[in-house]
Write a protein that holds these residues in place. Structure first.
Motif, PDB file in Angstrom:
ATOM      1  N   SER A   1       0.707  -1.203   0.136  1.00 22.67           N
ATOM      2  CA  SER A   1       0.211  -0.513  -0.018  1.00 22.67           C
ATOM      3  C   SER A   1       0.538   1.345  -0.092  1.00 22.67           C
ATOM      4  O   SER A   1       0.856   2.187  -0.804  1.00 22.67           O
ATOM      5  CB  SER A   1      -1.189  -0.005   1.036  1.00 22.67           C
ATOM      6  OG  SER A   1      -1.538  -1.041   1.204  1.00 22.67           O
ATOM      7  N   LEU A   2       1.950   1.512   1.107  1.00 18.96           N
ATOM      8  CA  LEU A   2       2.836   2.260   1.166  1.00 18.96           C
ATOM      9  C   LEU A   2       3.254   3.066  -0.471  1.00 18.96           C
ATOM     10  O   LEU A   2       3.372   4.017  -0.590  1.00 18.96           O
ATOM     11  CB  LEU A   2       3.787   2.459   1.858  1.00 18.96           C
ATOM     12  CG  LEU A   2       5.125   3.292   2.036  1.00 18.96           C
ATOM     13  CD1 LEU A   2       3.918   4.391   2.689  1.00 18.96           C
ATOM     14  CD2 LEU A   2       5.834   2.689   3.068  1.00 18.96           C
ATOM     15  N   LYS A   3       3.707   1.574  -0.867  1.00 20.87           N
ATOM     16  CA  LYS A   3       4.041   1.933  -2.946  1.00 20.87           C
ATOM     17  C   LYS A   3       3.381   2.338  -3.615  1.00 20.87           C
ATOM     18  O   LYS A   3       3.821   3.259  -4.288  1.00 20.87           O
ATOM     19  CB  LYS A   3       5.279   0.668  -3.139  1.00 20.87           C
ATOM     20  CG  LYS A   3       5.937   0.494  -4.252  1.00 20.87           C
ATOM     21  CD  LYS A   3       6.004  -0.567  -4.409  1.00 20.87           C
ATOM     22  CE  LYS A   3       6.952  -0.795  -5.792  1.00 20.87           C
ATOM     23  NZ  LYS A   3       7.459  -1.899  -6.440  1.00 20.87           N
ATOM     24  N   ALA A   4       2.152   1.686  -3.322  1.00 23.21           N
ATOM     25  CA  ALA A   4       1.213   2.039  -4.444  1.00 23.21           C
ATOM     26  C   ALA A   4       0.383   3.399  -4.153  1.00 23.21           C
ATOM     27  O   ALA A   4       0.646   4.164  -4.685  1.00 23.21           O
ATOM     28  CB  ALA A   4      -0.132   1.059  -4.344  1.00 23.21           C
ATOM     29  N   GLU A   5       0.381   3.801  -3.371  1.00 22.16           N
ATOM     30  CA  GLU A   5      -0.481   5.070  -3.125  1.00 22.16           C
ATOM     31  C   GLU A   5       0.959   6.206  -2.166  1.00 22.16           C
ATOM     32  O   GLU A   5       0.177   8.041  -2.611  1.00 22.16           O
ATOM     33  CB  GLU A   5      -1.114   4.509  -1.772  1.00 22.16           C
ATOM     34  CG  GLU A   5      -1.786   3.667  -1.948  1.00 22.16           C
ATOM     35  CD  GLU A   5      -2.890   3.222  -0.444  1.00 22.16           C
ATOM     36  OE1 GLU A   5      -3.130   3.752   0.267  1.00 22.16           O
ATOM     37  OE2 GLU A   5      -4.011   2.282  -0.795  1.00 22.16           O
ATOM     38  N   VAL A   6       2.000   5.752  -2.321  1.00 23.20           N
ATOM     39  CA  VAL A   6       2.710   7.137  -1.641  1.00 23.20           C
ATOM     40  C   VAL A   6       3.428   7.384  -2.845  1.00 23.20           C
ATOM     41  O   VAL A   6       4.794   8.609  -3.181  1.00 23.20           O
ATOM     42  CB  VAL A   6       3.485   7.351  -0.188  1.00 23.20           C
ATOM     43  CG1 VAL A   6       3.916   8.646  -0.160  1.00 23.20           C
ATOM     44  CG2 VAL A   6       2.194   6.966   0.969  1.00 23.20           C
TER      45      VAL A   6
END
Length: 87
Positions: free
Chosen positions: A53-58
């Motif tokens: 999620s961190l990679k995809a969203e930030v």
């Protein structure tokens, strides 16, 4: 406490439970280290989901000019991830 896998930079895949300099530093700061079962990445499913999620969203496609810009983006996202998204 932090639960980690047995690979770099946390431990040694050849000697599960063996600590690295990073793990020693965390222990010296009072952070307990626990290791997942060797060769069982599903043990860390929550953290793997967090990283995805961190990679995809930030992170994907973004560059930060300063540490302050990065921290601001992380802080905004942490609010969404922890308090606004469906659990």
């Amino acid at each position: 406490r932090i639960n980690v896998d047995n690979g770099a930079p946390w431990g040694s895949p050849r000697n599960p439970g063996e600590v690295t300099e990073l793990s020693i530093w965390l222990i010296q700061l009072g952070i307990r280290i626990s290791f997942s079962r060797p060769y069982h990445p599903q043990t860390n499913g929550k953290i793997e989901r967090f990283h995805r999620s961190l990679k995809a969203e930030v992170l994907d496609g973004r560059q930060f000019s300063t540490l302050e810009q990065a921290q601001t983006a992380f802080d905004r996202w942490r609010e969404i991830y922890n308090l606004q998204r469906p659990h």
